[in-house]
Design a protein around this motif. Structure first.
Motif, PDB file in Angstrom:
ATOM      1  N   MET A   1     -26.571  13.776 -21.164  1.00 56.78           N
ATOM      2  CA  MET A   1     -26.809  15.055 -20.502  1.00 56.78           C
ATOM      3  C   MET A   1     -27.334  16.093 -21.478  1.00 56.78           C
ATOM      4  SD  MET A   1     -26.266  14.917 -17.343  1.00 56.78           S
ATOM      5  CE  MET A   1     -25.877  16.462 -16.549  1.00 56.78           C
ATOM      6  N   ARG A   2     -26.701  16.127 -22.680  1.00 47.69           N
ATOM      7  CA  ARG A   2     -27.091  17.136 -23.634  1.00 47.69           C
ATOM      8  C   ARG A   2     -28.557  16.943 -24.047  1.00 47.69           C
ATOM      9  NH1 ARG A   2     -23.131  18.618 -28.566  1.00 47.69           N
ATOM     10  NH2 ARG A   2     -21.936  19.475 -26.859  1.00 47.69           N
ATOM     11  N   SER A   3     -28.968  15.675 -24.254  1.00 50.38           N
ATOM     12  CA  SER A   3     -30.336  15.427 -24.700  1.00 50.38           C
ATOM     13  C   SER A   3     -31.340  15.731 -23.576  1.00 50.38           C
ATOM     14  CB  SER A   3     -30.494  13.988 -25.198  1.00 50.38           C
ATOM     15  OG  SER A   3     -30.784  13.127 -24.124  1.00 50.38           O
ATOM     16  N   SER A   4     -30.923  15.565 -22.325  1.00 52.31           N
ATOM     17  CA  SER A   4     -31.825  15.891 -21.227  1.00 52.31           C
ATOM     18  C   SER A   4     -32.046  17.404 -21.152  1.00 52.31           C
ATOM     19  CB  SER A   4     -31.251  15.351 -19.906  1.00 52.31           C
ATOM     20  OG  SER A   4     -31.364  16.302 -18.893  1.00 52.31           O
ATOM     21  N   GLY A   5     -30.977  18.174 -21.417  1.00 47.25           N
ATOM     22  CA  GLY A   5     -31.127  19.635 -21.459  1.00 47.25           C
ATOM     23  C   GLY A   5     -32.064  20.040 -22.573  1.00 47.25           C
ATOM     24  N   ARG A   6     -31.954  19.359 -23.727  1.00 43.23           N
ATOM     25  CA  ARG A   6     -32.820  19.677 -24.853  1.00 43.23           C
ATOM     26  C   ARG A   6     -34.280  19.377 -24.498  1.00 43.23           C
ATOM     27  NH1 ARG A   6     -31.110  16.208 -29.181  1.00 43.23           N
ATOM     28  NH2 ARG A   6     -29.087  17.248 -29.047  1.00 43.23           N
ATOM     29  N   GLU A   8     -35.642  19.394 -21.507  1.00 44.21           N
ATOM     30  CA  GLU A   8     -36.131  20.434 -20.580  1.00 44.21           C
ATOM     31  C   GLU A   8     -36.508  21.706 -21.318  1.00 44.21           C
ATOM     32  OE1 GLU A   8     -36.918  20.267 -17.332  1.00 44.21           O
ATOM     33  OE2 GLU A   8     -36.567  18.142 -17.724  1.00 44.21           O
ATOM     34  N   ARG A   9     -35.653  22.048 -22.296  1.00 39.84           N
ATOM     35  CA  ARG A   9     -35.877  23.268 -23.062  1.00 39.84           C
ATOM     36  C   ARG A   9     -37.174  23.140 -23.863  1.00 39.84           C
ATOM     37  NH1 ARG A   9     -30.778  23.458 -24.747  1.00 39.84           N
ATOM     38  NH2 ARG A   9     -31.306  22.732 -26.823  1.00 39.84           N
ATOM     39  N   LYS A  10     -37.342  21.967 -24.449  1.00 37.75           N
ATOM     40  CA  LYS A  10     -38.548  21.682 -25.249  1.00 37.75           C
ATOM     41  C   LYS A  10     -39.802  21.785 -24.361  1.00 37.75           C
ATOM     42  CE  LYS A  10     -40.995  20.031 -28.691  1.00 37.75           C
ATOM     43  NZ  LYS A  10     -41.502  21.065 -29.567  1.00 37.75           N
ATOM     44  N   LYS A  11     -39.710  21.228 -23.148  1.00 34.85           N
ATOM     45  CA  LYS A  11     -40.848  21.274 -22.225  1.00 34.85           C
ATOM     46  C   LYS A  11     -41.207  22.723 -21.850  1.00 34.85           C
ATOM     47  CE  LYS A  11     -41.236  18.519 -18.592  1.00 34.85           C
ATOM     48  NZ  LYS A  11     -40.791  17.652 -17.453  1.00 34.85           N
ATOM     49  N   ALA A  12     -40.161  23.508 -21.591  1.00 37.62           N
ATOM     50  CA  ALA A  12     -40.401  24.911 -21.232  1.00 37.62           C
ATOM     51  C   ALA A  12     -41.070  25.649 -22.386  1.00 37.62           C
ATOM     52  CB  ALA A  12     -39.082  25.585 -20.850  1.00 37.62           C
ATOM     53  N   GLU A  13     -40.679  25.269 -23.627  1.00 34.63           N
ATOM     54  CA  GLU A  13     -41.271  25.915 -24.804  1.00 34.63           C
ATOM     55  C   GLU A  13     -42.755  25.581 -24.937  1.00 34.63           C
ATOM     56  OE1 GLU A  13     -37.285  25.824 -27.548  1.00 34.63           O
ATOM     57  OE2 GLU A  13     -39.112  24.883 -28.353  1.00 34.63           O
ATOM     58  N   VAL A  14     -43.088  24.293 -24.749  1.00 35.50           N
ATOM     59  CA  VAL A  14     -44.491  23.882 -24.851  1.00 35.50           C
ATOM     60  C   VAL A  14     -45.313  24.595 -23.774  1.00 35.50           C
ATOM     61  CG1 VAL A  14     -46.110  21.942 -24.679  1.00 35.50           C
ATOM     62  CG2 VAL A  14     -43.937  21.643 -25.864  1.00 35.50           C
ATOM     63  N   ARG A  15     -44.765  24.640 -22.552  1.00 36.96           N
ATOM     64  CA  ARG A  15     -45.456  25.303 -21.447  1.00 36.96           C
ATOM     65  C   ARG A  15     -45.761  26.761 -21.796  1.00 36.96           C
ATOM     66  NH1 ARG A  15     -44.871  28.093 -16.888  1.00 36.96           N
ATOM     67  NH2 ARG A  15     -45.885  27.331 -15.008  1.00 36.96           N
ATOM     68  N   GLN A  16     -44.737  27.446 -22.302  1.00 37.32           N
ATOM     69  CA  GLN A  16     -44.922  28.856 -22.652  1.00 37.32           C
ATOM     70  C   GLN A  16     -45.933  29.007 -23.789  1.00 37.32           C
ATOM     71  OE1 GLN A  16     -43.412  31.411 -20.852  1.00 37.32           O
ATOM     72  NE2 GLN A  16     -44.998  32.549 -21.963  1.00 37.32           N
ATOM     73  N   ALA A  17     -45.871  28.101 -24.766  1.00 35.90           N
ATOM     74  CA  ALA A  17     -46.796  28.172 -25.907  1.00 35.90           C
ATOM     75  C   ALA A  17     -48.242  27.976 -25.436  1.00 35.90           C
ATOM     76  CB  ALA A  17     -46.425  27.120 -26.949  1.00 35.90           C
ATOM     77  N   LEU A  18     -48.450  27.055 -24.498  1.00 37.89           N
ATOM     78  CA  LEU A  18     -49.793  26.827 -23.964  1.00 37.89           C
ATOM     79  C   LEU A  18     -50.286  28.060 -23.193  1.00 37.89           C
ATOM     80  CD1 LEU A  18     -49.402  23.120 -22.730  1.00 37.89           C
ATOM     81  CD2 LEU A  18     -50.987  23.908 -24.514  1.00 37.89           C
ATOM     82  N   ALA A  19     -49.401  28.649 -22.397  1.00 36.65           N
ATOM     83  CA  ALA A  19     -49.776  29.846 -21.638  1.00 36.65           C
ATOM     84  C   ALA A  19     -50.113  30.992 -22.599  1.00 36.65           C
ATOM     85  CB  ALA A  19     -48.644  30.242 -20.690  1.00 36.65           C
ATOM     86  N   ASP A  20     -49.280  31.173 -23.624  1.00 38.13           N
ATOM     87  CA  ASP A  20     -49.525  32.239 -24.605  1.00 38.13           C
ATOM     88  C   ASP A  20     -50.843  32.012 -25.340  1.00 38.13           C
ATOM     89  OD1 ASP A  20     -47.103  33.278 -23.882  1.00 38.13           O
ATOM     90  OD2 ASP A  20     -46.027  32.636 -25.685  1.00 38.13           O
TER      91      ASP A  20
END
Lengths: 214, 214
Positions: A1-6, A8-20
């Motif tokens: 569970m913990r690694s799945s949360g990580r 998701e967090r990593k994916k959200a970061e990449v998404r935001q970095a691409l948008a920025d």
């Protein structure tokens, strides 16, 4: 569970970095000169990875928080209108749901940078206008359903939707000149004027915005 | 004097014939396939003569009576707003001047034929949208001037203008489903709803439109 949360967090970061990166490159080089490859390079991922997050550079430019991207969808808006208290008036319902959307757009700097990019490109202007039109249609349908009116023969649902979209547009345009006021607050003020029948009452002296530093 | 009157009448006839031919050819062949030469041929004049009347086939398509072409201009609208009684509210002023424009558009058949042509072409859609945006800006400026408000810092003039343009758009869209009602009447009804604050009151039973043959 913990690694799945990580993950998701990593994916959200990449998404935001691409948008920025899309916004940054567009401001620097002009939106039409920016390629998907250049955006991916900037974030050190492949163009293929880019395409896992966004279907086009336009989508990356307009991306906000994943939650607000959802809120700008027809599905979210339609459901949000249907879920409001049946006793609320159509104007109050649209004020409430557009107020939620306004909260998501409330990062003033990001919004104005995006609008600067949109101003460069007739194509992006059309895209934004088309998005507002879609919201307008969904709102009219939602109002018609709530009030048991027929969208084809009764102009009321379309009129409320057009006035509501107009209030959002005016709020987005005037927000820059209101340093003391949040976007949802300004939008609420405009809806209050709509509900009052647009009387010509000059606004009261506003000590908040004048005393606040810019 | 008599021959000068005849000349003016003759010119108005050619202008109308060119506008009619543009619409007819666009409905038949699609607007993008129509050339200025073909329009001129249809009326048996030269392409050069066409250019004495219109600067483009787009202008010929949107041409109505010379008087109403004038009314859709920023100059006419701006002057019309300034000339209204100073005691009238901004909404009432915009209702009155848009009502005059609506009277000029009141030929149902011509309007719907034109809209069918516009629906074929994203280019014409943008042009029409741009024209409505221009009217909106002129209305906001007119309201700001009348009410002594600052267009840059006070969102009220823009809000009234956006709501008024919206009412015109909704009236133009719903007019087709209202055989018993003229465009100015429908527009007046929508402005009455705006002035009342958009309350959700179902429309009364309407014997006029139901008893009229379609």
């Amino acid at each position: 569970m913990r690694s799945s949360g990580r993950r998701e967090r990593k994916k959200a970061e990449v998404r935001q970095a691409l948008a920025d990166a899309t916004l940054r490159l567009a401001l620097e080089h002009g939106f039409e000169n920016v390629t998907v490859e250049a955006i991916a390079d900037e974030v050190d991922v492949s163009a293929r990875t880019f395409s896992n997050y966004f279907s086009s550079k336009e989508e990356a430019l307009f991306a906000t928080h994943p939650r607000s991207a959802g809120r700008l969808s027809s599905e979210w808006l339609s459901a949000a209108i249907a879920e409001r208290d049946p006793d609320e008036s159509p104007v109050a319902v649209l004020a409430a749901v557009l107020g939620q959307i306004a909260q998501d757009l409330a990062d003033r700097t990001a919004w104005w940078s995006k609008m600067a990019v949109v101003a460069q490109s007739p194509h992006l202007q059309m895209r934004l206008a088309a998005q507002l039109s879609r919201l307008e249609v969904v709102m009219a349908q939602g109002v018609a359903r709530r009030s048991g009116r027929d969208l084809g023969s009764d102009p009321y649902p379309a009129l409320v939707a057009v006035a509501a979209t107009g209030a959002l547009r005016v709020a987005l345009t005037h927000w820059r000149s209101r340093p003391g006021q949040s976007l949802p607050e300004l939008l609420g003020e405009l809806f209050a004027e709509l509900t009052a029948g647009l009387p010509d009452v000059p606004p009261p002296h506003d000590p908040v915005s004048e005393s606040r530093p810019r």
